[in-house]
Design a protein around this motif. Structure first.
Motif, PDB file in Angstrom:
ATOM      1  N   UNK A   1       0.939  -1.036  -0.035  1.00  0.00           N
ATOM      2  CA  UNK A   1       0.075  -0.028  -0.077  1.00  0.00           C
ATOM      3  C   UNK A   1       0.802   1.177   0.144  1.00  0.00           C
ATOM      4  N   UNK A   2       0.804   1.725  -1.159  1.00  0.00           N
ATOM      5  CA  UNK A   2       1.667   3.114  -1.495  1.00  0.00           C
ATOM      6  C   UNK A   2       0.813   4.424  -0.994  1.00  0.00           C
ATOM      7  N   UNK A   3       1.478   5.287  -0.180  1.00  0.00           N
ATOM      8  CA  UNK A   3       0.804   6.703   0.075  1.00  0.00           C
ATOM      9  C   UNK A   3       0.672   7.481  -1.121  1.00  0.00           C
ATOM     10  N   UNK A   4      -0.528   7.694  -1.556  1.00  0.00           N
ATOM     11  CA  UNK A   4      -0.743   8.650  -2.901  1.00  0.00           C
ATOM     12  C   UNK A   4      -2.417   8.888  -2.817  1.00  0.00           C
ATOM     13  N   UNK A   5      -2.755   9.573  -3.788  1.00  0.00           N
ATOM     14  CA  UNK A   5      -4.275  10.283  -3.819  1.00  0.00           C
ATOM     15  C   UNK A   5      -4.970   9.032  -3.984  1.00  0.00           C
ATOM     16  N   UNK A   6      -6.331   9.195  -3.757  1.00  0.00           N
ATOM     17  CA  UNK A   6      -7.374   8.003  -4.092  1.00  0.00           C
ATOM     18  C   UNK A   6      -7.148   7.793  -5.756  1.00  0.00           C
ATOM     19  N   UNK A   7      -7.407   8.950  -6.695  1.00  0.00           N
ATOM     20  CA  UNK A   7      -7.428   8.557  -7.896  1.00  0.00           C
ATOM     21  C   UNK A   7      -6.099   7.855  -8.635  1.00  0.00           C
TER      22      UNK A   7
END
Length: 411
Positions: free
Chosen positions: A252-258
């Motif tokens: 699971x990488x930290x980033x925005x939902x889109x």
């Protein structure tokens, strides 16, 4: 219903004042799909080479629409019949022609989605807008798809001498400071004409056309294919590829939902339903930059290293030459990378890779630029131009590159 004044003007650094011609165009500009273009850079990663090149697709779309307004005015003056509905269709089609671009324009076209060209996404977004606007974009979509019987209308939007190219050359030249790309769009537009529903250029505009084609050739070498912006874009695609690999094995990488949505899913054109399109329309440059900043501290060496290199502009070394890069050279660099960074052969491919770039000012196999001569005959610009007699602008020039870590160059 909002009582907002919809006949506004924009102050553009290239053309001065750009007017919004009608309420439909205003409402399209106000739509979130179009406002997103404020957050999509026009020249991808070129700002790493040319610090001024921070302009956006929003700028470009408005500029191209302004040139289309001028073209319609010139053609009507020359007694080419263009109805009010056809004019609106032309303005809407050129305004929305780039609405399907992903983050950093062309840089991530094959990384975010699988085998989907931005023009296909532009069409999908236009069709959704058409549904929202009760069919008011139907004629614009027909023109955009090349299905309208008046061929010159498509040629104004997409050809070897269209309003799109006229704006991006002039605009990109201005913002990057690459003076060789500057063209005389006013002169070119004044020379436009239509014969048998085909776009032509008056013969006296031949030197302006030559300048336009030469400017395009030089802009590709000096800006769009500049080796530093090229390697930065290649690295960006590698980061996304690595992020997808990690996400799809459960990381699971930290980033925005889109962005997370497109990392999780391999999306092809047939899968672009309303939900997927909404996810794409929420994605812009800021999603990518914020993700890179987060990924700098990730435990995966490849992801963190490439992200840090892009953020800090400490890029891979790139060599560009006229000679093909041998497999042996690539293998040698990859072996060194494996030793220096303790990577596997597969992991080394993220830091060493080869490819080629091509540049051709005028494609004689494509639809020609037609010259209307004084005796009313029409011929290909190839036959009229002194420049083309030397074949200088016809030749497809191919160059080859190899990218590898700078530490190897220092050895």
């Amino acid at each position: 219903m909002s009582q907002t004044n919809k006949l506004k003007i924009f102050n553009d650094p290239i053309y001065g004042f750009i007017s919004i011609p009608n309420t439909l165009v205003f409402d399209l500009i106000q739509h979130p799909f179009f406002q997103r273009l404020r957050r999509i850079s026009q020249m991808g990663m070129s700002y790493l080479v040319y610090p001024g090149a921070h302009h956006t697709r929003f700028h470009h779309a408005l500029g191209a629409m302004h040139l289309m307004q001028q073209a319609v005015e010139v053609l009507r003056f020359k007694e080419v019949s263009i109805s009010k509905e056809e004019e609106t269709a032309l303005l809407v089609a050129i305004l929305l022609h780039d609405i399907g671009h992903g983050p950093f324009s062309h840089a991530l076209e094959q990384s975010i989605v699988e085998n989907v060209h931005h023009e296909q996404l532009s069409l999908l977004l236009m069709e959704q807008l058409n549904a929202e606007f009760d069919g008011q974009l139907s004629l614009a979509i027909k023109v955009f798809k090349g299905e309208y019987h008046r061929k010159f209308m498509l040629q104004l939007i997409s050809s070897q001498l269209d309003m799109d190219r006229m704006d991006y050359l002039k605009r990109d030249s201005f913002y990057s400071g690459v003076a060789e790309g500057n063209i005389n769009s006013d002169r070119l537009i004044q020379m436009l004409n239509v014969v048998d529903d085909e776009l032509v250029m008056d013969e006296k505009g031949i030197y302006s056309i030559e300048k336009f084609l030469m400017a395009r050739r030089l802009m590709y070498w000096q800006a769009y294919l500049h080796k530093t912006s090229l390697v930065a874009e290649l690295m960006l695609t590698k980061v996304l590829k690595r992020a997808k690999e990690l996400t799809q094995i459960g990381e699971e990488l930290p980033c925005s939902k889109p962005l997370q949505f497109f990392l999780l899913h391999k999306v092809e054109l047939k899968e672009f339903d309303t939900h997927v399109l909404a996810q794409f329309a929420s994605l812009d440059d800021f999603d990518i930059i914020s993700a890179l900043k987060e990924w700098q501290s990730h435990s995966d060496f490849i992801l963190s290293q490439l992200s840090t290199m892009i953020i800090n502009r400490d890029l891979l070394k790139i060599h560009v030459s006229n000679e093909k890069v041998s497999k042996a050279a690539v293998h040698d660099y990859q072996s060194q990378v494996m030793d220096v960074f303790a990577l596997s052969a597969a992991e080394a491919t993220y830091f060493v890779y080869k490819g080629k770039i091509k540049n051709q000012a005028y494609n004689k196999e494509g639809e020609p630029i037609r010259i209307l001569k004084k005796d009313k005959t029409i011929e290909d610009v190839l036959e009229t131009s002194d420049q083309f007699n030397s074949k200088a602008l016809l030749q497809m020039v191919t160059k080859y590159y190899i990218c590898f870590p700078k530490v190897l160059a220092e050895k």
